[in-house]
Design a protein around this motif. Structure first.
Motif, PDB file in Angstrom:
ATOM      1  N   GLY A   5       3.276  -2.736   4.010  1.00  0.00           N
ATOM      2  CA  GLY A   5       2.583  -3.973   3.664  1.00  0.00           C
ATOM      3  C   GLY A   5       3.490  -5.167   3.569  1.00  0.00           C
ATOM      4  O   GLY A   5       3.064  -6.293   3.805  1.00  0.00           O
ATOM      5  N   ARG A   6       4.743  -4.966   3.193  1.00  0.00           N
ATOM      6  CA  ARG A   6       5.730  -6.041   3.117  1.00  0.00           C
ATOM      7  C   ARG A   6       7.024  -5.518   3.741  1.00  0.00           C
ATOM      8  O   ARG A   6       7.709  -4.688   3.163  1.00  0.00           O
ATOM      9  CB  ARG A   6       5.982  -6.465   1.669  1.00  0.00           C
ATOM     10  N   GLY A   7       7.338  -6.037   4.906  1.00  0.00           N
ATOM     11  CA  GLY A   7       8.521  -5.574   5.601  1.00  0.00           C
ATOM     12  C   GLY A   7       8.276  -4.235   6.262  1.00  0.00           C
ATOM     13  O   GLY A   7       7.154  -3.746   6.336  1.00  0.00           O
ATOM     14  N   PRO A   8       9.335  -3.590   6.720  1.00  0.00           N
ATOM     15  CA  PRO A   8       9.201  -2.291   7.402  1.00  0.00           C
ATOM     16  C   PRO A   8       8.635  -1.224   6.465  1.00  0.00           C
ATOM     17  O   PRO A   8       8.913  -1.225   5.268  1.00  0.00           O
ATOM     18  CB  PRO A   8      10.649  -1.963   7.814  1.00  0.00           C
ATOM     19  N   ALA A   9       7.864  -0.330   7.035  1.00  0.00           N
ATOM     20  CA  ALA A   9       7.308   0.777   6.253  1.00  0.00           C
ATOM     21  C   ALA A   9       8.431   1.723   5.827  1.00  0.00           C
ATOM     22  O   ALA A   9       9.396   1.937   6.555  1.00  0.00           O
ATOM     23  CB  ALA A   9       6.255   1.521   7.057  1.00  0.00           C
ATOM     24  N   ARG A  10       8.280   2.268   4.632  1.00  0.00           N
ATOM     25  CA  ARG A  10       9.255   3.232   4.108  1.00  0.00           C
ATOM     26  C   ARG A  10       8.568   4.579   3.924  1.00  0.00           C
ATOM     27  O   ARG A  10       7.448   4.647   3.416  1.00  0.00           O
ATOM     28  CB  ARG A  10       9.831   2.739   2.771  1.00  0.00           C
ATOM     29  N   GLU A  11       9.269   5.640   4.302  1.00  0.00           N
ATOM     30  CA  GLU A  11       8.720   6.988   4.211  1.00  0.00           C
ATOM     31  C   GLU A  11       9.686   7.887   3.452  1.00  0.00           C
ATOM     32  O   GLU A  11      10.895   7.836   3.674  1.00  0.00           O
ATOM     33  CB  GLU A  11       8.457   7.551   5.606  1.00  0.00           C
ATOM     34  N   VAL A  12       9.129   8.701   2.544  1.00  0.00           N
ATOM     35  CA  VAL A  12       9.938   9.621   1.742  1.00  0.00           C
ATOM     36  C   VAL A  12       9.247  10.982   1.753  1.00  0.00           C
ATOM     37  O   VAL A  12       8.019  11.060   1.641  1.00  0.00           O
ATOM     38  CB  VAL A  12      10.097   9.133   0.291  1.00  0.00           C
ATOM     39  N   GLU A  13      10.027  12.047   1.877  1.00  0.00           N
ATOM     40  CA  GLU A  13       9.503  13.401   1.821  1.00  0.00           C
ATOM     41  C   GLU A  13      10.272  14.197   0.775  1.00  0.00           C
ATOM     42  O   GLU A  13      11.438  13.905   0.497  1.00  0.00           O
ATOM     43  CB  GLU A  13       9.627  14.094   3.188  1.00  0.00           C
ATOM     44  N   GLY A  14       9.631  15.227   0.225  1.00  0.00           N
ATOM     45  CA  GLY A  14      10.328  16.067  -0.732  1.00  0.00           C
ATOM     46  C   GLY A  14       9.391  16.949  -1.521  1.00  0.00           C
ATOM     47  O   GLY A  14       8.170  16.915  -1.343  1.00  0.00           O
ATOM     48  N   THR A  39       0.842  -1.196   0.000  1.00  0.00           N
ATOM     49  CA  THR A  39       0.000   0.000   0.000  1.00  0.00           C
ATOM     50  C   THR A  39       0.874   1.241   0.000  1.00  0.00           C
ATOM     51  O   THR A  39       1.784   1.369   0.820  1.00  0.00           O
ATOM     52  CB  THR A  39      -0.919   0.043   1.233  1.00  0.00           C
ATOM     53  N   GLN A  40       0.605   2.129  -0.936  1.00  0.00           N
ATOM     54  CA  GLN A  40       1.301   3.414  -0.997  1.00  0.00           C
ATOM     55  C   GLN A  40       0.289   4.529  -0.764  1.00  0.00           C
ATOM     56  O   GLN A  40      -0.772   4.556  -1.392  1.00  0.00           O
ATOM     57  CB  GLN A  40       1.985   3.616  -2.345  1.00  0.00           C
ATOM     58  N   ILE A  41       0.622   5.454   0.127  1.00  0.00           N
ATOM     59  CA  ILE A  41      -0.217   6.612   0.400  1.00  0.00           C
ATOM     60  C   ILE A  41       0.623   7.865   0.217  1.00  0.00           C
ATOM     61  O   ILE A  41       1.689   8.000   0.826  1.00  0.00           O
ATOM     62  CB  ILE A  41      -0.812   6.574   1.816  1.00  0.00           C
ATOM     63  N   LEU A  42       0.149   8.755  -0.634  1.00  0.00           N
ATOM     64  CA  LEU A  42       0.858   9.977  -0.951  1.00  0.00           C
ATOM     65  C   LEU A  42       0.027  11.179  -0.527  1.00  0.00           C
ATOM     66  O   LEU A  42      -1.144  11.290  -0.901  1.00  0.00           O
ATOM     67  CB  LEU A  42       1.145  10.054  -2.450  1.00  0.00           C
ATOM     68  N   TYR A  43       0.614  12.082   0.260  1.00  0.00           N
ATOM     69  CA  TYR A  43      -0.006  13.347   0.633  1.00  0.00           C
ATOM     70  C   TYR A  43       0.795  14.471  -0.027  1.00  0.00           C
ATOM     71  O   TYR A  43       2.026  14.499   0.065  1.00  0.00           O
ATOM     72  CB  TYR A  43      -0.006  13.542   2.141  1.00  0.00           C
ATOM     73  N   SER A  44       0.090  15.408  -0.678  1.00  0.00           N
ATOM     74  CA  SER A  44       0.761  16.478  -1.412  1.00  0.00           C
ATOM     75  C   SER A  44       0.122  17.822  -1.118  1.00  0.00           C
ATOM     76  O   SER A  44      -1.110  17.944  -1.145  1.00  0.00           O
ATOM     77  CB  SER A  44       0.702  16.222  -2.928  1.00  0.00           C
TER      78      SER A  44
END
Length: 254
Positions: free
Chosen positions: A98-107, A64-69
């Motif tokens: 959803g698979r393994g640790p959650a990953r977070e990116v900002e920019g 699952t990918q969730i993007l806030y902009s």
């Protein structure tokens, strides 16, 4: 799942909207919805349209990918039939889980520069305009395009009785040698003098796959030159995003 970078680019440059009941001197805004208003700003006037934020959710293969902009659009009337637009999201937050640790990116996103021109219409019930421009890599991966995006869109609106209208939006994006084509019909109506609603269908053809969404939104003029909006679109097939939604405001400045 298609790469999030390409999914994000399709969202950013095929999405933007119809306008509804506004103050007598306030031109239609380009938020919310798919497409854009066929009306340009008067000369020497401005509009600021801001997501607070806009959100996209995509699920595929257990991920699952969730993007806030914080999507922002700045518009400036150059003449009564021509306007300049600058688009940029200074802050984006992407969470993948959803698979393994959650990953977070900002920019930050790339920057779009466009011109909208209102075209002559055969009668008073029809209005239409063209919007063309490009998006440059001025931000951070994965929110900024690696290749310049070239876009050309058309918006047509037919005014019906009782403050209702039908619209058709068609757009082509050229992305790294590939094309994304979006077609979006919509229906809008006035609820009262200060608020409106719309329903829309949007289909995008990209990489030989169709992505279909349907939904709608509401607008409310809190004062003559300030509009609030709320919208949600839902994916109709596996290739589409599960949800695109947002809350925002638009301000007209003379």
């Amino acid at each position: 799942m298609p790469p999030m970078r390409k999914t994000r680019l399709l969202i950013a440059f095929t999405a933007l909207p119809l306008a509804f009941p506004l103050g007598a001197e306030t031109p239609p805004f380009d938020r919310p919805g798919t497409g854009f208003s066929p009306v340009t700003l008067p000369a020497r006037t401005f509009a600021w349209e801001q997501g607070l934020p806009d959100m996209v959710r995509q699920k595929s293969g257990g991920v699952t990918q969730i993007l806030y902009s914080a999507d922002a659009l700045m518009r400036a009337g150059l003449s009564d039939k021509l306007e300049l637009q600058l688009s940029h999201a200074p802050y984006n937050y992407l969470r993948t889980g959803g698979r393994g640790p959650a990953r977070e990116v900002e920019g930050a996103s790339g920057t779009g520069i466009s011109l909208k021109v209102a075209l002559p219409a055969p009668n008073e019930t029809l209005s239409w305009a063209l919007l063309g421009g490009s998006t440059l890599d001025t931000g951070d991966a994965p929110f900024s395009p690696e290749d310049t995006i070239y876009s050309l869109g058309s918006s047509l609106q037919w005014q019906l009785r009782n403050d209702r209208s039908l619209s058709l939006y068609v757009n082509v994006d050229r992305i790294g040698g590939e094309s994304a084509i979006t077609i979006s019909p919509s229906y809008s109506l006035a609820i009262n003098a200060c608020s409106g609603a719309y329903l829309e269908l949007a289909v995008t053809r990209f990489e030989r796959r169709d992505r279909a969404l349907a939904g709608g939104g509401l607008t409310w003029m809190v004062v003559d030159n300030v509009q609030l909006d709320l919208y949600a679109n839902f994916g109709l097939n596996s290739a589409a995003n599960d949800l695109q939604a947002g809350f925002g405001f638009s301000v007209f400045i003379e």
